[in-house]
Design a protein around this motif. Structure first.
Motif, PDB file in Angstrom:
ATOM      1  N   LEU A 132       0.829  -1.198   0.000  1.00 45.71           N
ATOM      2  CA  LEU A 132       0.000   0.000   0.000  1.00 45.71           C
ATOM      3  C   LEU A 132       0.869   1.256   0.000  1.00 45.71           C
ATOM      4  CD1 LEU A 132      -2.661   1.508   0.198  1.00 45.71           C
ATOM      5  CD2 LEU A 132      -2.654   1.098   2.683  1.00 45.71           C
ATOM      6  N   ALA A 133       1.878   1.251   0.846  1.00 46.44           N
ATOM      7  CA  ALA A 133       2.773   2.416   0.913  1.00 46.44           C
ATOM      8  C   ALA A 133       3.473   2.645  -0.419  1.00 46.44           C
ATOM      9  CB  ALA A 133       3.796   2.223   2.028  1.00 46.44           C
ATOM     10  N   ALA A 134       3.892   1.573  -1.085  1.00 46.39           N
ATOM     11  CA  ALA A 134       4.562   1.704  -2.378  1.00 46.39           C
ATOM     12  C   ALA A 134       3.629   2.298  -3.427  1.00 46.39           C
ATOM     13  CB  ALA A 134       5.087   0.343  -2.837  1.00 46.39           C
ATOM     14  N   GLY A 156      11.849   2.296   6.459  1.00 44.39           N
ATOM     15  CA  GLY A 156      12.883   1.270   6.480  1.00 44.39           C
ATOM     16  C   GLY A 156      12.709   0.153   5.478  1.00 44.39           C
ATOM     17  N   HIS A 157      11.594   0.115   4.769  1.00 46.05           N
ATOM     18  CA  HIS A 157      11.394  -0.893   3.727  1.00 46.05           C
ATOM     19  C   HIS A 157      11.521  -0.289   2.326  1.00 46.05           C
ATOM     20  CE1 HIS A 157      10.257  -4.121   6.479  1.00 46.05           C
ATOM     21  NE2 HIS A 157       9.526  -3.235   7.134  1.00 46.05           N
ATOM     22  N   ASP A 158      11.862   0.992   2.223  1.00 46.80           N
ATOM     23  CA  ASP A 158      12.055   1.664   0.934  1.00 46.80           C
ATOM     24  C   ASP A 158      10.909   1.401  -0.047  1.00 46.80           C
ATOM     25  OD1 ASP A 158      14.456   2.596   1.922  1.00 46.80           O
ATOM     26  OD2 ASP A 158      15.718   1.263   0.722  1.00 46.80           O
ATOM     27  N   PRO A 159       9.650   1.575   0.370  1.00 44.25           N
ATOM     28  CA  PRO A 159       8.534   1.248  -0.538  1.00 44.25           C
ATOM     29  C   PRO A 159       8.506   2.140  -1.772  1.00 44.25           C
ATOM     30  CG  PRO A 159       7.738   2.448   1.386  1.00 44.25           C
ATOM     31  CD  PRO A 159       9.171   2.115   1.659  1.00 44.25           C
ATOM     32  N   GLY A 160       8.414   1.519  -2.935  1.00 42.40           N
ATOM     33  CA  GLY A 160       8.309   2.247  -4.188  1.00 42.40           C
ATOM     34  C   GLY A 160       9.588   2.906  -4.655  1.00 42.40           C
TER      35      GLY A 160
END
Length: 303
Positions: A132-134, A156-160
Motif C-alpha cells: 500500500l505504501a509503495a 525502512g522498507h524503501d517502498p516504491g
C-alpha cells in the motif's frame, strides 16, 4: 542527536593531497577548500572547482575530520537545495519525529520538506503495508516532488523506491539502501535489527535486491512494531542492545544498520555500548542526498 549528532550519520572518509577539479570559463575565481593536509605537504590543500554563475562568492568545502563523519560540501552561496522527505505512512507523530531528525541531519544549504501520505498505513510492518505504501508513494511522489532537487523515502522498507527513481529526474534515496551502503564502507558484514520476526524475510528481500547478500551477517528480530517505535523510540534501546550483541557475538557482524525512520537518535548510544559502527537510515540518506546534490546543478531539479 544527543552527545554525537553526527555519529555514523554520513558516509565518512579522509582526504589528502591536492585536488584539482574542472573550472569552467564562467567562473569568476577559484574555490577554496579546507581539507586534511598530507603529512608531506608544507601548506594547505587548494581546490579549483566549478562555480555556479549565480554565485556572489566562493564555495567552501569542509572535508571529513575523521572516519564515520560526513565530508560535507556547502552549496554555492545564495543557492539552496530543497529535499522532499516522504513518510509513506499516515502517522502525524511519526512525521513529526522524522521532521525533527531531518532538520537536524540535513547538510548546509539543504531545506527539507517532510510530508506524509494520507490514506497510508499507520505503521509499515507487513507485506500488505509495504504494498500500500509503495502504491501511494508512486502515485503521490511526482506531484509532491515538483520544485524539489531530491527525494528521500523515509521508511525502512524503501517502498516504491525503484519505481519512483525511474520516474523522476532527480536523486531518489531510500533510507534502508543508504544505510546498508554506508555500512559496507566500514568493511566486513553488517547486521540489521528489525522490529519483529515477520520483517525478516521482507528485509532479506531488500538486501538481495540491492546485491548485498554477501555483506549481510544477519537480520535479528526484536519484539516490537512501528507503533511502539513511534510512541517512544528511546524505550527500544534495550532491545536494540540485545539484538546488537547477538549480531556482534553470534553472527560476527562488523557493523549494525538501523533502518527505522524514527530511531536514528539511538545510534550514538548503541554504538558506544556495542563498540561497532552503527549506521542509522535517515541521517545516512540525508548525507548521501547532500553528496549527490553537489554533483548536480539547480536547473536539473523538477520545475
Amino acid at each position: 542527536m544527543p552527545g554525537r549528532d553526527d555519529a555514523r550519520g554520513g558516509i565518512g572518509g579522509d582526504g589528502s593531497g591536492a585536488v584539482t577539479a574542472h573550472e569552467e570559463s564562467r567562473s569568476t575565481g577559484p574555490v577554496t577548500a579546507a581539507a586534511h593536509e598530507d603529512p608531506r605537504n608544507t601548506g594547505p590543500v587548494t581546490a579549483t572547482a566549478h562555480e555556479d554563475p549565480r554565485n556572489t562568492g566562493p564555495v567552501t568545502v569542509t572535508a571529513g575530520a575523521r572516519p564515520g563523519v560526513a565530508a560535507t560540501a556547502a552549496p554555492a552561496r545564495g543557492t539552496r537545495r530543497s529535499v522532499l522527505v516522504l513518510n509513506p505512512n499516515s502517522s502525524a507523530v511519526a512525521t513529526g519525529r522524522i521532521r525533527s531528525g531531518a532538520e537536524l541531519w540535513a547538510g548546509p544549504g539543504i531545506d527539507v520538506d517532510v510530508r506524509s501520505l494520507p490514506g497510508g498505513p499507520a505503521g509499515i510492518d507487513s507485506g500488505d503495508d509495504i504494498a500500500l505504501a509503495a502504491a501511494l508513494t508512486l502515485r503521490e511522489a511526482p506531484r509532491l516532488a515538483a520544485g524539489r532537487d531530491a527525494v528521500v523515502i523515509a521508511c525502512g522498507h524503501d517502498p516504491g523506491l525503484a519505481e519512483v527513481r525511474g520516474l523522476l529526474p532527480v536523486p531518489v534515496v531510500g533510507i534502508a539502501e543508504a544505510a546498508m551502503l554506508q555500512a559496507c564502507l566500514y568493511g566486513g558484514r553488517f547486521a540489521v535489527p528489525v522490529f519483529s520476526p515477520r520483517s525478516v524475510p521482507l528485509v532479506r528481500g531488500l538486501v538481495h535486491r540491492y546485491g548485498l547478500d554477501a555483506r549481510l551477517a544477519s537480520i535479528v528480530p526484536m519484539a516490537t512494531d512501528t507503533a511502539a517505535a513511534v510512541r517512544d523510540p528511546e524505550a527500544l534501546l534495550d532491545q536494540y542492545v540485545r539484538a546488537g550483541r547477538t549480531a556482534r557475538d553470534r553472527d560476527a557482524a562488523d557493523s549494525l544498520v538501523l533502518i527505522g525512520s524514527v530511531v536514528g537518535a539511538l545510534a550514538p548510544a548503541l554504538e558506544a555500548e556495542l563498540g561497532v559502527p552503527v549506521v542509522a537510515g535517515l541521517p545516512a540518506a540525508l548525507a548521501l542526498t547532500g553528496a549527490l546534490l553537489t554533483h548536480r546543478t539547480p536547473q536539473e531539479s523538477i520545475r
